[in-house]
Design a protein around this motif. Structure first.
Motif, PDB file in Angstrom:
ATOM      1  N   UNK A 127     -10.873  -3.184 -13.263  1.00  0.00           N
ATOM      2  CA  UNK A 127     -11.929  -2.549 -12.461  1.00  0.00           C
ATOM      3  C   UNK A 127     -12.019  -3.153 -11.058  1.00  0.00           C
ATOM      4  N   UNK A 128     -11.900  -4.480 -10.937  1.00  0.00           N
ATOM      5  CA  UNK A 128     -12.001  -5.103  -9.613  1.00  0.00           C
ATOM      6  C   UNK A 128     -10.810  -4.747  -8.722  1.00  0.00           C
ATOM      7  N   UNK A 129      -9.643  -4.541  -9.331  1.00  0.00           N
ATOM      8  CA  UNK A 129      -8.470  -4.140  -8.563  1.00  0.00           C
ATOM      9  C   UNK A 129      -8.635  -2.711  -8.043  1.00  0.00           C
TER      10      UNK A 129
ATOM     11  N   UNK B  10      -8.821  -1.287  -4.166  1.00  0.00           N
ATOM     12  CA  UNK B  10      -8.041  -0.156  -3.664  1.00  0.00           C
ATOM     13  C   UNK B  10      -8.944   0.938  -3.103  1.00  0.00           C
ATOM     14  N   UNK B  11     -10.068   1.174  -3.764  1.00  0.00           N
ATOM     15  CA  UNK B  11     -11.040   2.164  -3.255  1.00  0.00           C
ATOM     16  C   UNK B  11     -11.496   1.785  -1.843  1.00  0.00           C
TER      17      UNK B  11
ATOM     18  N   UNK C  87      -9.874   7.504 -11.827  1.00  0.00           N
ATOM     19  CA  UNK C  87     -10.040   7.592 -13.283  1.00  0.00           C
ATOM     20  C   UNK C  87      -8.678   7.535 -13.973  1.00  0.00           C
ATOM     21  N   UNK C  88      -7.710   8.266 -13.429  1.00  0.00           N
ATOM     22  CA  UNK C  88      -6.368   8.250 -14.012  1.00  0.00           C
ATOM     23  C   UNK C  88      -5.759   6.857 -13.897  1.00  0.00           C
ATOM     24  N   UNK C  89      -5.872   6.248 -12.706  1.00  0.00           N
ATOM     25  CA  UNK C  89      -5.293   4.923 -12.482  1.00  0.00           C
ATOM     26  C   UNK C  89      -5.882   3.891 -13.440  1.00  0.00           C
TER      27      UNK C  89
ATOM     28  N   UNK D  97       0.822  -1.215   0.000  1.00  0.00           N
ATOM     29  CA  UNK D  97       0.000   0.000   0.000  1.00  0.00           C
ATOM     30  C   UNK D  97       0.853   1.261   0.000  1.00  0.00           C
ATOM     31  N   UNK D  98       2.087   1.160   0.446  1.00  0.00           N
ATOM     32  CA  UNK D  98       2.979   2.315   0.398  1.00  0.00           C
ATOM     33  C   UNK D  98       3.108   2.811  -1.041  1.00  0.00           C
TER      34      UNK D  98
END
Length: 144
Positions: free
Chosen positions: A117-119, A123-124, A136-138, A63-64
């Motif tokens: 999308x699931x990844x 993260x969200x 959106x950028x990611x 996560x870093x």
């Protein structure tokens, strides 16, 4: 285009040229291998073949790195190229010979690097206070 580097470098044209040259080399190696062997080895040298393991994906990080990616994004530095190296410090046991296994898998990972999308949904859930433009950028990051 990930925080701290990932698939980009300080000279994007050089990186693209290097990736293209390595891809051409892989194609030549594939032609040689196809004449001698069949199965997984020849499949792993296919430039259109994604990594052989489903475990190898953009979430194979900590996560870093994702947090730093967001930091770069909020600072407006998310499109600034960066460099990562794959290395080790010295040959073990006073040896002077090294075999690098898996280079084709490293290249396949880089060439197929894209958040699904699931990844992003995962993260969200871990970063609920992140602004929508980042997601959106990611979702658009693609190293093909």
């Amino acid at each position: 285009r990930t925080a701290g580097g990932g698939c980009c470098a300080s000279n994007p044209e050089r990186v693209l040229s290097t990736v293209e040259e390595l891809s051409r080399k892989r194609n030549r190696e594939k032609e040689e291998v196809d004449g001698c062997k069949a199965g997984r080895m020849s499949a792993s040298l296919d430039p259109d073949q994604p990594p052989l393991s489903d475990i190898v994906n953009p979430l194979l990080t900590d996560m870093y790195q994702i947090t730093m990616c967001y930091g770069y994004f909020t600072a407006g530095r998310h499109e600034t190229p960066a460099v990562f190296d794959m290395f080790f410090r010295k040959n073990p046991f006073e040896g002077e010979f090294t075999i690098f296994a898996g280079l084709s898998q490293v290249l396949a990972f880089i060439e197929s690097y894209k958040f699904e999308a699931d990844q992003i949904a995962f993260l969200r859930s871990k970063m609920p206070n992140v602004d929508e433009p980042f997601w959106e950028w990611l979702a658009g990051v693609n190293c093909k």
